[in-house]
Design a protein around this motif. Sequence first.
Motif, PDB file in Angstrom:
ATOM      1  N   THR A  35      -5.533   3.336 -41.444  1.00 39.25           N
ATOM      2  CA  THR A  35      -4.620   3.486 -40.304  1.00 39.25           C
ATOM      3  C   THR A  35      -4.038   2.165 -39.845  1.00 39.25           C
ATOM      4  O   THR A  35      -3.368   2.111 -38.827  1.00 39.25           O
ATOM      5  CB  THR A  35      -5.393   4.134 -39.143  1.00 39.25           C
ATOM      6  OG1 THR A  35      -6.513   3.298 -38.812  1.00 39.25           O
ATOM      7  CG2 THR A  35      -5.883   5.521 -39.521  1.00 39.25           C
ATOM      8  N   VAL A  36      -4.319   1.054 -40.577  1.00 41.43           N
ATOM      9  CA  VAL A  36      -3.807  -0.244 -40.176  1.00 41.43           C
ATOM     10  C   VAL A  36      -2.306  -0.263 -40.393  1.00 41.43           C
ATOM     11  O   VAL A  36      -1.815  -0.017 -41.498  1.00 41.43           O
ATOM     12  CB  VAL A  36      -4.481  -1.375 -40.986  1.00 41.43           C
ATOM     13  CG1 VAL A  36      -3.871  -2.719 -40.610  1.00 41.43           C
ATOM     14  CG2 VAL A  36      -5.981  -1.380 -40.732  1.00 41.43           C
ATOM     15  N   SER A  44       5.915  -8.249 -26.817  1.00 43.35           N
ATOM     16  CA  SER A  44       6.105  -6.810 -27.010  1.00 43.35           C
ATOM     17  C   SER A  44       6.453  -6.460 -28.449  1.00 43.35           C
ATOM     18  O   SER A  44       6.624  -5.281 -28.784  1.00 43.35           O
ATOM     19  CB  SER A  44       7.231  -6.320 -26.082  1.00 43.35           C
ATOM     20  OG  SER A  44       8.450  -6.993 -26.392  1.00 43.35           O
ATOM     21  N   GLU A  45       6.575  -7.452 -29.324  1.00 46.22           N
ATOM     22  CA  GLU A  45       6.974  -7.220 -30.713  1.00 46.22           C
ATOM     23  C   GLU A  45       5.742  -7.086 -31.608  1.00 46.22           C
ATOM     24  O   GLU A  45       4.764  -7.823 -31.461  1.00 46.22           O
ATOM     25  CB  GLU A  45       7.845  -8.370 -31.217  1.00 46.22           C
ATOM     26  CG  GLU A  45       9.135  -8.551 -30.449  1.00 46.22           C
ATOM     27  CD  GLU A  45      10.047  -7.360 -30.594  1.00 46.22           C
ATOM     28  OE1 GLU A  45      10.275  -6.916 -31.738  1.00 46.22           O
ATOM     29  OE2 GLU A  45      10.552  -6.878 -29.564  1.00 46.22           O
ATOM     30  N   GLN A  46       5.820  -6.142 -32.545  1.00 49.60           N
ATOM     31  CA  GLN A  46       4.744  -5.916 -33.504  1.00 49.60           C
ATOM     32  C   GLN A  46       5.114  -6.544 -34.852  1.00 49.60           C
ATOM     33  O   GLN A  46       6.266  -6.495 -35.282  1.00 49.60           O
ATOM     34  CB  GLN A  46       4.504  -4.415 -33.698  1.00 49.60           C
ATOM     35  CG  GLN A  46       4.217  -3.636 -32.428  1.00 49.60           C
ATOM     36  CD  GLN A  46       2.837  -3.917 -31.884  1.00 49.60           C
ATOM     37  OE1 GLN A  46       1.939  -4.310 -32.627  1.00 49.60           O
ATOM     38  NE2 GLN A  46       2.661  -3.709 -30.577  1.00 49.60           N
ATOM     39  N   ILE A  47       4.123  -7.122 -35.553  1.00 48.65           N
ATOM     40  CA  ILE A  47       4.320  -7.609 -36.929  1.00 48.65           C
ATOM     41  C   ILE A  47       3.688  -6.562 -37.835  1.00 48.65           C
ATOM     42  O   ILE A  47       2.453  -6.432 -37.893  1.00 48.65           O
ATOM     43  CB  ILE A  47       3.667  -8.975 -37.152  1.00 48.65           C
ATOM     44  CG1 ILE A  47       4.216  -9.999 -36.159  1.00 48.65           C
ATOM     45  CG2 ILE A  47       3.896  -9.450 -38.585  1.00 48.65           C
ATOM     46  CD1 ILE A  47       3.545 -11.363 -36.250  1.00 48.65           C
ATOM     47  N   SER A  48       4.497  -5.800 -38.527  1.00 43.79           N
ATOM     48  CA  SER A  48       3.985  -4.688 -39.315  1.00 43.79           C
ATOM     49  C   SER A  48       3.354  -5.178 -40.620  1.00 43.79           C
ATOM     50  O   SER A  48       3.661  -6.268 -41.123  1.00 43.79           O
ATOM     51  CB  SER A  48       5.115  -3.701 -39.639  1.00 43.79           C
ATOM     52  OG  SER A  48       6.004  -4.253 -40.573  1.00 43.79           O
ATOM     53  N   VAL A  49       2.491  -4.343 -41.165  1.00 38.75           N
ATOM     54  CA  VAL A  49       1.862  -4.619 -42.450  1.00 38.75           C
ATOM     55  C   VAL A  49       2.920  -4.757 -43.538  1.00 38.75           C
ATOM     56  O   VAL A  49       2.881  -5.676 -44.373  1.00 38.75           O
ATOM     57  CB  VAL A  49       0.864  -3.501 -42.798  1.00 38.75           C
ATOM     58  CG1 VAL A  49       0.466  -3.561 -44.271  1.00 38.75           C
ATOM     59  CG2 VAL A  49      -0.379  -3.600 -41.922  1.00 38.75           C
ATOM     60  N   ASP A  50       3.892  -3.848 -43.567  1.00 36.99           N
ATOM     61  CA  ASP A  50       4.930  -3.878 -44.602  1.00 36.99           C
ATOM     62  C   ASP A  50       5.761  -5.159 -44.510  1.00 36.99           C
ATOM     63  O   ASP A  50       6.121  -5.761 -45.528  1.00 36.99           O
ATOM     64  CB  ASP A  50       5.847  -2.659 -44.472  1.00 36.99           C
ATOM     65  CG  ASP A  50       5.138  -1.373 -44.851  1.00 36.99           C
ATOM     66  OD1 ASP A  50       4.111  -1.459 -45.557  1.00 36.99           O
ATOM     67  OD2 ASP A  50       5.602  -0.298 -44.434  1.00 36.99           O
ATOM     68  N   ASP A 602      -4.358 -10.079 -36.027  1.00 38.59           N
ATOM     69  CA  ASP A 602      -5.533  -9.338 -36.487  1.00 38.59           C
ATOM     70  C   ASP A 602      -5.895  -9.869 -37.873  1.00 38.59           C
ATOM     71  O   ASP A 602      -5.314  -9.471 -38.880  1.00 38.59           O
ATOM     72  CB  ASP A 602      -5.204  -7.846 -36.546  1.00 38.59           C
ATOM     73  CG  ASP A 602      -6.425  -7.004 -36.919  1.00 38.59           C
ATOM     74  OD1 ASP A 602      -7.426  -7.576 -37.391  1.00 38.59           O
ATOM     75  OD2 ASP A 602      -6.342  -5.768 -36.774  1.00 38.59           O
ATOM     76  N   GLN A 603      -6.883 -10.798 -37.926  1.00 44.28           N
ATOM     77  CA  GLN A 603      -7.206 -11.442 -39.199  1.00 44.28           C
ATOM     78  C   GLN A 603      -7.745 -10.448 -40.213  1.00 44.28           C
ATOM     79  O   GLN A 603      -7.532 -10.597 -41.427  1.00 44.28           O
ATOM     80  CB  GLN A 603      -8.217 -12.570 -38.981  1.00 44.28           C
ATOM     81  CG  GLN A 603      -8.394 -13.477 -40.188  1.00 44.28           C
ATOM     82  CD  GLN A 603      -7.104 -14.146 -40.617  1.00 44.28           C
ATOM     83  OE1 GLN A 603      -6.382 -14.717 -39.799  1.00 44.28           O
ATOM     84  NE2 GLN A 603      -6.792 -14.065 -41.903  1.00 44.28           N
ATOM     85  N   ASN A 607      -6.245 -10.051 -43.888  1.00 42.93           N
ATOM     86  CA  ASN A 607      -7.052 -10.130 -45.108  1.00 42.93           C
ATOM     87  C   ASN A 607      -6.897  -8.881 -45.955  1.00 42.93           C
ATOM     88  O   ASN A 607      -6.871  -8.945 -47.189  1.00 42.93           O
ATOM     89  CB  ASN A 607      -8.521 -10.341 -44.751  1.00 42.93           C
ATOM     90  CG  ASN A 607      -8.770 -11.716 -44.136  1.00 42.93           C
ATOM     91  OD1 ASN A 607      -7.998 -12.651 -44.351  1.00 42.93           O
ATOM     92  ND2 ASN A 607      -9.844 -11.839 -43.383  1.00 42.93           N
ATOM     93  N   ALA A 608      -6.781  -7.741 -45.305  1.00 40.20           N
ATOM     94  CA  ALA A 608      -6.612  -6.491 -46.042  1.00 40.20           C
ATOM     95  C   ALA A 608      -5.306  -6.504 -46.837  1.00 40.20           C
ATOM     96  O   ALA A 608      -5.253  -6.073 -47.995  1.00 40.20           O
ATOM     97  CB  ALA A 608      -6.644  -5.313 -45.078  1.00 40.20           C
ATOM     98  N   VAL A 609      -4.235  -7.011 -46.219  1.00 36.17           N
ATOM     99  CA  VAL A 609      -2.948  -7.089 -46.927  1.00 36.17           C
ATOM    100  C   VAL A 609      -3.054  -8.059 -48.098  1.00 36.17           C
ATOM    101  O   VAL A 609      -2.627  -7.758 -49.220  1.00 36.17           O
ATOM    102  CB  VAL A 609      -1.829  -7.528 -45.968  1.00 36.17           C
ATOM    103  CG1 VAL A 609      -0.524  -7.764 -46.734  1.00 36.17           C
ATOM    104  CG2 VAL A 609      -1.617  -6.481 -44.879  1.00 36.17           C
TER     105      VAL A 609
END
Length: 614
Positions: A35-36, A44-50, A602-603, A607-609
Amino acid sequence: MAKGDNKISKMAVWVLMALLIVGLAGFGATNLTGTVRTVGKVGSEQISVDEFAREMQQEMRAAGAQIGQPMTMELARSIGLDQQVLSRLVMIGALDGEAKEMGLSIGDETLRQEITGISAFQGPGGSFDRETYRLALDGIGMSENEFEADLRDEAGRTLLQGAVVAGVSMPAEMTDAIVNFVGARRDFTWAPLTEADLDEPLADPTPEALQAFYDDNPEMFRLPESKAITYVLLSPEMILDTVEIDEAALRTLYDERADQYDVPERRLVERLVFPTEEAAGEAMAQLEVGGTTFEQLVSDRGLALLDVDLGDLTRDELDAAGDAVFEAEFGQVVGPLPSALGPALFRVNGVVAARHTTFEEAEPELRDELAGDRARRVIEQQSEDINDLLAGGATLEELAETTDMELGQIEWAEGVETGVAAYEGFREAAAALTADDFPEAVFLDDGSIVAMRLDETLPERPEPFDAAIDTVTEAWTAAELESRLTGQADGLLAALADGGDFADQGLAPRSESGLTRSDFVAGAPFTLMTEVFQMDEGEVRVVSGPAGVVLVRLDAALPPAEDGQVAQLRSQLSGQLDQQLSNALFQAFSYDAQVRANPQVDQNAVNAVLNSFQ
């Protein structure tokens, strides 16, 4: 507004192309499960996984192109690429938040125009095609909403940057100060003093003076870190006397070189060709009565003397004209005579006598050549036995006792090219030599072989006085001459400072006009221009250095020349300073925006990416 729209249009194209390159790369991150969805938050800005994965792929591909091989994730992390990507995304997020807070963006109609104007989204008819648009975005793993949001964010950042740096300019005083420093000019008069100007000749140094100079200047006489190397060498010259050469081989080589040892008589010839025999005859008749010259005839034909020069030729090479040309005197013109190009006039410019070298005269040269060739073959055959001995544990000292190889030692460092180190192959092998290496035969460029052993690595150290005596003598002489000339020049300062003439003091003055700090004055100490620009008008100084001792007087301090070069410098410098100030302001603004946005990373997600990359 049109200008701003054009910037946004270019930006949109580059954004799309960058995403296409990444999406079609063929390698990169595998699909993440779970679900990450984000790796961090900036205000207010998100840094997405993609987004993070795409940026990592792009950076790794760019870095791989620079090093000429695919970039692994291990290498990328070791050089900090992942941190660079995160830092850039944090900055982008902070700026996006600032732009949105200020309401900076583009409207729907402008966005539509930008998208429909991108050629990658156009169909066969050249107009926007929605299906092509959808397929292109599918290929890079983006939805229409994501792509359009990225375009809006990029446009907002562009507008924000423009607002921050608009109208920024460096004060003109800064440009003026630099231009005045770089372009300032000086008029000055200077005169060199040489050893011939000394009141008394320089005496030879005593042993005590040299020893004292050596002791007072230890930094001048030091040996670099070097390698103490023992080697054995076998060269063709060392075994020439043992090589037997029979006379038959010498005779055979002599016969093969017949054209070298039996050179026929030759003539240096110029040839001027005419279209007909009659034309050639008329030209020859004019020459005979003095109505023209050979040079004029050549010029009348639209040719130069180089065009008619045949070089040196034998009688046979001149064919049918050979006998007449060889019977002519130096400088004589003969003809008309036949040639391969038609009737021609020939002028003889020189006679090269025949040269015959007898076998007895050529024998020493031939013997050395054959002996050298055979010596190299002997060495090549012996090299296998020498390597076998070394592999069996034989020392270099034992090789010198049991073979024709000669033992030697050398302290080698970069720049040493004497003795055996004159061989490039030896220097290359010595540079790579370590204490763990076993000696082996190495071929050198003249057919020699050498084997070497590193005995020890010598640290940087003082050069012994006896070994450095020549260098010490040279340095003492230079220092003593500079000191004597400087003292003598000091005695002339007062006379020159009061307006005295250089020539009246027995000097040979030279005048320089309009020189800048970057100009070089041949024959003067390297520090001359630096000293000149520290002087007041009318001041006289003694300037000394390794290049010599000079007296210099500043005649005039001039501002920069008001010419096109200075104007161009001023314009370029003003633009560069404005750009630097704009960049510094925007960097400060970006840093402040990031601090206020309080980034959270979120380290574990990062790391997961990174771990998902293949």
